[in-house]
Write an enzyme that holds these catalytic residues in place. Structure first.
Site, PDB file in Angstrom:
ATOM      1  N   ASN A  58      -3.133  -5.578  -5.791  1.00 46.38           N
ATOM      2  CA  ASN A  58      -3.387  -6.082  -4.083  1.00 46.38           C
ATOM      3  C   ASN A  58      -3.988  -7.271  -4.346  1.00 46.38           C
ATOM      4  O   ASN A  58      -3.582  -8.317  -5.250  1.00 46.38           O
ATOM      5  CB  ASN A  58      -4.430  -4.793  -3.987  1.00 46.38           C
ATOM      6  N   HIS A 101       0.041   2.138   1.682  1.00 48.16           N
ATOM      7  CA  HIS A 101       1.299   0.751   1.519  1.00 48.16           C
ATOM      8  C   HIS A 101       2.347   1.245   2.633  1.00 48.16           C
ATOM      9  O   HIS A 101       3.766   0.656   2.288  1.00 48.16           O
ATOM     10  CB  HIS A 101       1.513   0.739   0.773  1.00 48.16           C
TER      11      HIS A 101
END
Length: 495
Positions: free
Chosen positions: A127, A54
């Site tokens: 997510n 990320h």
């Protein structure tokens, strides 16, 4: 208007910002030019380690407002009545790429939310997909290594990605989502978000239910095709970042509706699959979406590094009335996420503006890098003591429960839970239309064509068996476009 004086970090004003102190006009430079030293020393330390996953992302502040009553499920003060609201911060990201990579790459998208509530900060770190590739955190480092770079060449590798996936059929559900157009969303505003894990809610009667969190975009789902995503990666690798910032700056504030699914403990015992398995979904026909509230993003942070890069999210940041579950992936993240931030930002990351609880923090943690004592000053650093007024509140006691088993072992994650194909099959046949399926197959084939090396055929054939078990048409079309001859042996292995 009076101008501000240019100063050093200690506040002392100075003038010579552009010219170093030298012996004569051509040098050499003097060591005593401490202004030069301070600026250069700070400059080479401006970056902190990027996130292992990320790393490429963007963020914004906003507001969450409760629109529907769910107080029968949770004693969280935020959800105690309709109309309650709190400030929040959201960070969206790609998963596998480095900080400078393209944000239109085929990848899941992180959907991390921080709610600044009166009972502390609540982080929901999910997510844009309701499932994940693996179901046990012990496998996570190996999985992420396959999404990164080969140690020798430092290049991405389709071979190691598909090798891992083909050895782990539990990944199939997420792989099909990733290889569909949902793997290349049109920025961050046009995608749903999910807590993905199973969490729990506990009400004021000390009753517990299992929940899943959903955030549905009010902008509508919009995705790139593979070709469009690749093209945009070359034209503007910061497309998603720019799209979100521009929308907010123009007053077009993106919004999402929050829902929960609720499963009772009795229903969990009879559920067809393990309800704590993150590779599975709960069918909405059995556990319908219950509307909760609305999230609106309306403020671009004034400084990206301070607010977005230093933001620290963790699934362990929970509030009274919302708790965890036996989900093995979630249990691992309860440790790994705060540990990642202790490494990246430091043990006092929670004191930074973006991570700080705006209401109150009263504890006995002290010192460490970048400690800020303004909140506690000379108060005691131990408990119990005779000097401060901090007292544990029994109304916040942990939920107590019995475990189903007292037997400790390294249980096979797939024992009696090895149906990796039913839900991906339903995704292919029920959730996707004809065009979706065509794009999915094209994207799979395009990626698998990158598999190379002496194990190429073995990897491809092993993955094809998983596709056949999911859906015969899917397997046949992928095999055909890869120019693979299907023999009875492969078909038998797929049954």
């Amino acid at each position: 208007m009076d101008s501000k004086k240019l100063t050093l970090s200690n506040g002392a004003p100075y003038f010579e910002h552009q010219d170093s102190q030298t012996v004569g006009p051509r040098g050499p430079v003097l060591l005593q030019d401490f202004i030069l030293q301070e600026n250069l020393a700070h400059f080479v330390r401006e970056r902190i380690p990027e996130r292992i996953v990320h790393a490429k992302g963007t963020g914004a502040y906003g507001t969450f407002t409760v629109t529907h009553d769910i107080s029968k499920y949770t004693k969280a003060k935020l959800f105690s009545k309709v109309g309650n609201s709190c400030r929040m911060f959201a960070r969206f990201s790609t998963v596998g790429g480095e900080k400078g990579s393209a944000d239109t790459a085929r990848d899941p998208r992180g959907f991390a939310l921080k709610f600044y509530t009166e009972d502390g900060n609540w982080d929901l770190v999910g997510n844009n997909t309701p499932v994940f590739f693996i179901k046990d955190a012990k496998k996570f480092p190996d999985f992420i290594h396959t999404q990164k770079r080969v140690p020798k060449t430092n290049l991405k590798s389709a071979t190691m990605m598909w090798d891992f996936w083909s050895h782990n059929p539990e990944s199939l559900h997420q792989v099909l989502i990733l290889m569909s157009d949902r793997g290349t969303p049109y920025g961050y505003r046009h995608m749903h978000g999910f807590g993905s894990h199973t969490f729990s809610m506990i009400n004021d009667q000390n009753e517990r239910v299992w929940v899943k969190f959903h955030f549905k975009t009010k902008q509508g789902i919009k995705n790139f095709t593979d070709a469009e995503a690749v093209k945009m990666a070359g034209e503007n690798p910061d497309f998603a970042q720019e799209d979100l910032c521009n929308a907010i700056e123009n007053g077009d504030f993106p919004k999402w509706t929050m829902y929960i699914q609720v499963m009772t403990e009795e229903q969990a015992k009879d559920f067809r699959w393990n309800p704590f398995d993150i590779t599975k979904v709960w069918f909405q026909s059995d556990f319908p979406l219950i509307e909760v509230g609305e999230m609106e993003l309306n403020e671009v942070p004034v400084n990206y590094f301070s607010h977005v890069e230093q933001s620290a999210f963790s699934p362990s940041s929970l509030i009274n009335g919302i708790s965890f579950s036996p989900d093995k992936m979630l249990q691992g993240r309860l440790f790994s996420y705060p540990d990642a931030h202790r490494y990246r930002v430091g043990v006092n990351a929670h004191q930074l503006e973006v991570n700080r609880c705006p209401f109150a923090v009263n504890n006995y943690q002290r010192d460490g890098f970048m400690a800020d004592s303004s909140a506690y000053q000379d108060k005691p650093n131990y408990y119990p003591n005779s000097f401060d007024d901090i007292k544990p509140d029994p109304s916040y006691k942990n939920y107590e429960y019995e475990l189903d088993s007292a037997h400790v072992a390294n249980y096979n994650r797939n024992e009696n839970d090895d149906d990796h194909y039913t839900q991906p099959g339903l995704l292919y046949t029920k959730a996707m239309n004809v065009e979706d399926r065509e794009h999915l197959i094209s994207n799979i084939v395009g990626s698998m064509k990158g598999i190379s090396g002496p194990k190429k055929d073995e990897i491809i054939n092993r993955q094809l068996c998983h596709f056949f078990r999911t859906n015969i048409e899917l397997g046949m079309k992928v095999a055909s476009q890869l120019n693979i001859n299907i023999d009875a042996n492969m078909m038998n292995h797929s049954k």
